[in-house]
Design an enzyme around this catalytic site. Sequence first.
Site, PDB file in Angstrom:
ATOM      1  N   LYS A 184      10.769  15.851 -31.888  1.00  0.00           N
ATOM      2  CA  LYS A 184       9.697  14.737 -31.997  1.00  0.00           C
ATOM      3  C   LYS A 184      10.703  13.541 -31.836  1.00  0.00           C
ATOM      4  CE  LYS A 184       5.934  16.945 -34.110  1.00  0.00           C
ATOM      5  NZ  LYS A 184       5.003  16.579 -35.363  1.00  0.00           N
TER       6      LYS A 184
ATOM      7  N   ARG B 246       9.637  24.142 -32.032  1.00  0.00           N
ATOM      8  CA  ARG B 246       8.484  23.861 -31.647  1.00  0.00           C
ATOM      9  C   ARG B 246       7.989  24.408 -29.968  1.00  0.00           C
ATOM     10  NH1 ARG B 246      10.607  19.339 -34.093  1.00  0.00           N
ATOM     11  NH2 ARG B 246       9.459  18.504 -35.830  1.00  0.00           N
TER      12      ARG B 246
ATOM     13  N   TYR C  20       6.951  25.114 -47.513  1.00  0.00           N
ATOM     14  CA  TYR C  20       7.607  26.597 -47.459  1.00  0.00           C
ATOM     15  C   TYR C  20       7.819  26.788 -49.135  1.00  0.00           C
ATOM     16  CZ  TYR C  20       7.749  25.717 -42.621  1.00  0.00           C
ATOM     17  OH  TYR C  20       7.325  25.296 -41.543  1.00  0.00           O
TER      18      TYR C  20
ATOM     19  N   HIS D 137       3.188  28.587 -32.788  1.00  0.00           N
ATOM     20  CA  HIS D 137       3.788  27.939 -34.011  1.00  0.00           C
ATOM     21  C   HIS D 137       4.085  28.553 -35.163  1.00  0.00           C
ATOM     22  CE1 HIS D 137       5.219  23.812 -35.031  1.00  0.00           C
ATOM     23  NE2 HIS D 137       4.740  24.024 -36.241  1.00  0.00           N
TER      24      HIS D 137
ATOM     25  N   ARG E  57       7.462  29.666 -35.734  1.00  0.00           N
ATOM     26  CA  ARG E  57       8.396  28.522 -36.361  1.00  0.00           C
ATOM     27  C   ARG E  57       8.169  28.627 -37.963  1.00  0.00           C
ATOM     28  NH1 ARG E  57      10.534  23.357 -35.764  1.00  0.00           N
ATOM     29  NH2 ARG E  57       9.710  21.578 -36.921  1.00  0.00           N
TER      30      ARG E  57
END
Length: 342
Positions: A188, A164, A299, A264, A267
């Site tokens: 996070k 990230r 994904y 992003h 990523r």
Amino acid sequence: MTNPTDDFYRHLREWFTVFMPRQRGVSPHTITACRHTWNMLLGYVAETRGVPLEHVTFSIINRACIIEFLDHMRATRSWTATTYNQRLACIRSFFRYAATAEPILAIHLADVNGVPQLKTTATPSVHYLTTGAVTALLAAPDHATKTGLRDQFFMILMYDVAARDAEMLALTVGDIDLRRLTVDLVGKGAKPRRLPITSETAAHYRRYTEVFHHDPTADQPLFFTIHGHRKTRMSDDNVGRFVRHHASTARESCTEIPEKVHPHMLRHSRAMHLYQAGMPLALITEWLGHTDPETTLIYAHADTEMKRRALAKTTVGTASPPAVPMWHDRDDIIRRLCGLTT
């Protein structure tokens, strides 16, 4: 007796400045998203209820008000069910905090909990780059210059470990271990994870540190700018600017690069390429630092939809976005009412 308006903004201020960043370790991006949600909600209340912002209380932001606000945003901003639910979750989170801090406010939490979520049927789209587009993007910076060398290494490392933006900017010199070929990231919720890097990435790291860290210490920020003769962490705005710049340069020779590229996407691209190369979703979940394995399913769904579109060979048009309300994304609303202005 305390003023109910003062209570509302006192709790909102403490939620933003103490609870989320210090007690929960919430990322700055999540805090920004929550601030935008409350800016929009307070702006909506002021416009539709005729209540001055400084007079808003817990009682005014009730179940009916929140439902009307969310429905209004779906109609005017084309919010998806996922966006709707995310904004609702942000609002509920504050009311849960307030009820915990002051139990008498639990009645308002019970009211807000009555706002139903929307059913989500469509899987969120994943914007990623093809391997050819990534190659072109990483080759775009002029590594003969200092900024070009920095930009190239940043994007190479970000793609290699699917990090990230905030994780990249939090890196220190000591977080990369060249002997083990690993990098330590803090995700996070202050959740750490260790990921492998390629020998090629390690070689780029050596070149980068030779130029930018002549006398390195482990706690120095890996990516920095100079302010007042001191190294300070580079901003995400700066990252966004140079990624867009190099994407524009690379687009001249690679038509696979879309018009809009943001950090992003590196990523997402790495995660998609790992999935397409056969990495199990469970391992990708750990790689990305996702708490909920369901998040990684995007994904698999995106790859399926990509194949479906290739078979159908159809083009879907998009409607023009509706006008943006004048109070949308007004950071000053929250900052002024919560006493966050400097």
